[in-house]
Write a protein that holds these residues in place. Structure first.
Motif, mmCIF file in Angstrom:
data_model
loop_
_atom_site.group_PDB
_atom_site.id
_atom_site.type_symbol
_atom_site.label_atom_id
_atom_site.label_comp_id
_atom_site.label_asym_id
_atom_site.label_seq_id
_atom_site.Cartn_x
_atom_site.Cartn_y
_atom_site.Cartn_z
ATOM 1 N N UNK A 183 -10.448 -3.086 -0.591
ATOM 2 C CA UNK A 183 -11.902 -2.891 -0.611
ATOM 3 C C UNK A 183 -12.454 -1.972 0.469
ATOM 4 N N UNK A 184 -11.674 -1.718 1.511
ATOM 5 C CA UNK A 184 -12.188 -0.843 2.565
ATOM 6 C C UNK A 184 -11.406 0.453 2.681
ATOM 7 N N UNK A 185 -10.087 0.380 2.568
ATOM 8 C CA UNK A 185 -9.292 1.597 2.726
ATOM 9 C C UNK A 185 -9.304 2.462 1.467
ATOM 10 N N UNK A 186 -9.200 1.852 0.289
ATOM 11 C CA UNK A 186 -9.222 2.656 -0.951
ATOM 12 C C UNK A 186 -10.457 3.550 -1.048
ATOM 13 N N UNK A 187 -11.667 3.062 -0.735
ATOM 14 C CA UNK A 187 -12.826 3.961 -0.787
ATOM 15 C C UNK A 187 -12.723 5.145 0.177
ATOM 16 N N UNK A 188 -12.132 4.946 1.340
ATOM 17 C CA UNK A 188 -11.955 6.070 2.279
ATOM 18 C C UNK A 188 -10.968 7.074 1.696
ATOM 19 N N UNK A 189 -9.879 6.589 1.134
ATOM 20 C CA UNK A 189 -8.918 7.505 0.517
ATOM 21 C C UNK A 189 -9.585 8.318 -0.591
ATOM 22 N N UNK A 190 -10.412 7.655 -1.399
ATOM 23 C CA UNK A 190 -11.112 8.381 -2.461
ATOM 24 C C UNK A 190 -12.062 9.416 -1.881
ATOM 25 N N UNK A 191 -12.848 9.022 -0.890
ATOM 26 C CA UNK A 191 -13.800 9.938 -0.239
ATOM 27 C C UNK A 191 -13.085 11.187 0.283
ATOM 28 N N UNK A 192 -11.878 11.030 0.773
ATOM 29 C CA UNK A 192 -11.131 12.136 1.369
ATOM 30 C C UNK A 192 -10.335 12.945 0.350
ATOM 31 N N UNK A 193 -10.418 12.592 -0.929
ATOM 32 C CA UNK A 193 -9.792 13.395 -1.969
ATOM 33 C C UNK A 193 -8.359 13.029 -2.317
ATOM 34 N N UNK A 194 -7.890 11.854 -1.905
ATOM 35 C CA UNK A 194 -6.565 11.392 -2.317
ATOM 36 C C UNK A 194 -6.615 11.194 -3.827
ATOM 37 N N UNK A 195 -5.656 11.760 -4.541
ATOM 38 C CA UNK A 195 -5.731 11.720 -6.000
ATOM 39 C C UNK A 195 -5.073 10.499 -6.637
ATOM 40 N N UNK A 196 -4.103 9.892 -5.947
ATOM 41 C CA UNK A 196 -3.410 8.724 -6.502
ATOM 42 C C UNK A 196 -3.184 7.684 -5.411
ATOM 43 N N UNK A 197 -3.265 6.422 -5.798
ATOM 44 C CA UNK A 197 -2.998 5.319 -4.879
ATOM 45 C C UNK A 197 -2.229 4.231 -5.614
ATOM 46 N N UNK A 198 -1.297 3.652 -4.907
ATOM 47 C CA UNK A 198 -0.557 2.503 -5.422
ATOM 48 C C UNK A 198 -0.818 1.324 -4.512
ATOM 49 N N UNK A 199 -1.044 0.167 -5.112
ATOM 50 C CA UNK A 199 -1.108 -1.099 -4.395
ATOM 51 C C UNK A 199 0.049 -1.946 -4.899
ATOM 52 N N UNK A 200 0.919 -2.335 -3.984
ATOM 53 C CA UNK A 200 2.087 -3.134 -4.346
ATOM 54 C C UNK A 200 1.978 -4.484 -3.659
ATOM 55 N N UNK A 201 2.129 -5.543 -4.431
ATOM 56 C CA UNK A 201 2.112 -6.893 -3.882
ATOM 57 C C UNK A 201 3.522 -7.471 -4.008
ATOM 58 N N UNK A 202 4.282 -7.522 -2.903
ATOM 59 C CA UNK A 202 5.662 -8.002 -3.000
ATOM 60 C C UNK A 202 5.773 -9.502 -3.267
ATOM 61 N N UNK A 203 4.726 -10.270 -2.995
ATOM 62 C CA UNK A 203 4.780 -11.696 -3.294
ATOM 63 C C UNK A 203 4.500 -11.956 -4.764
ATOM 64 N N UNK A 204 3.497 -11.264 -5.315
ATOM 65 C CA UNK A 204 3.184 -11.390 -6.746
ATOM 66 C C UNK A 204 4.104 -10.516 -7.597
ATOM 67 N N UNK A 205 4.848 -9.603 -6.949
ATOM 68 C CA UNK A 205 5.768 -8.668 -7.607
ATOM 69 C C UNK A 205 5.035 -7.792 -8.620
ATOM 70 N N UNK A 206 3.965 -7.111 -8.124
ATOM 71 C CA UNK A 206 3.172 -6.235 -8.980
ATOM 72 C C UNK A 206 2.973 -4.869 -8.344
ATOM 73 N N UNK A 207 2.792 -3.887 -9.213
ATOM 74 C CA UNK A 207 2.432 -2.522 -8.833
ATOM 75 C C UNK A 207 1.190 -2.148 -9.618
ATOM 76 N N UNK A 208 0.116 -1.790 -8.901
ATOM 77 C CA UNK A 208 -1.093 -1.275 -9.523
ATOM 78 C C UNK A 208 -1.177 0.219 -9.212
ATOM 79 N N UNK A 209 -1.420 1.024 -10.237
ATOM 80 C CA UNK A 209 -1.483 2.473 -10.098
ATOM 81 C C UNK A 209 -2.923 2.920 -10.338
ATOM 82 N N UNK A 210 -3.452 3.707 -9.393
ATOM 83 C CA UNK A 210 -4.825 4.196 -9.475
ATOM 84 C C UNK A 210 -4.841 5.716 -9.447
#
Length: 188
Positions: free
Chosen positions: A123-150
């Motif tokens: 909720x705080x870092x992803x918006x900064x990455x977007x503001x700065x023009x990062x085109x792709x982001x991955x969030x990986x949760x090793x406990x839930x064993x998930x990969x979210x691709x943005x």
């Protein structure tokens, strides 16, 4: 940041105890201890899996630079993603080995979520990455064993894929190579 509280500075990061990671978000110091073993394993294996084909061109197209836990100076914010990658067409040469931080926003970031950092990462870092023009982001949760691709689009981040478990995936922007998620998880 609370009322009457002075903005955090880079000196606050430098004053942290050894082994702590400091970040500045909206003039607030965020400090966290080194990650747990499952988190560290996930980031290491992912960097290894992407580095061969995309950084070294072994079994893949090459064309990327990757850094684990780079210190990014993005405007007034100082962020440390678990992994970051730059397309070589945007950054033809990597930063000098003597440089302590990178001022150029990456093309891709990966945050490995921990229970103590997931909310900040999402909720705080992803918006900064977007503001700065990062085109792709991955969030990986090793406990839930998930990969979210943005993917960043005109309106903000769009979640394009969610994968779980031991799936074999081709996730953007690295869809040229199949990634086995099972290797990312430490199974007790």
């Amino acid at each position: 940041m609370g009322r009457g509280k002075k903005p955090a500075t880079y000196a606050d990061i430098e004053a942290l105890p050894e082994g702590w990671v400091g970040e500045l978000l909206e003039d607030e110091l965020l400090a966290s201890p080194r990650p747990a073993v499952g988190h560290a394993h996930c980031a290491f294996v992912l960097g290894f899996a992407l580095g061969g084909p995309f950084s070294l061109g072994r079994g893949g197209p090459g064309g990327w630079w990757f850094l684990p836990e780079p210190e990014l100076h993005l405007g007034r914010d100082v962020l440390v993603p678990d992994l970051a990658g730059w397309r070589r067409e945007r950054m033809p040469q990597p930063p000098s080995p003597r440089e302590p931080f990178v001022p150029l926003a990456p093309d891709w970031v990966c945050e490995v979520l921990s229970p103590s950092t997931a909310r900040v990462d999402r909720h705080r870092k992803l918006p900064v990455y977007f503001r700065e023009g990062v085109s792709h982001a991955w969030l990986i949760d090793p406990l839930a064993r998930t990969l979210e691709v943005f993917r960043g689009d005109a309106g903000g981040w769009a979640r394009t894929e969610t994968h779980a478990g031991d799936a074999l995936v081709r996730a953007e922007p690295f869809e040229a190579v199949e990634l086995g998620l099972g290797a990312l998880w430490l199974v007790p």
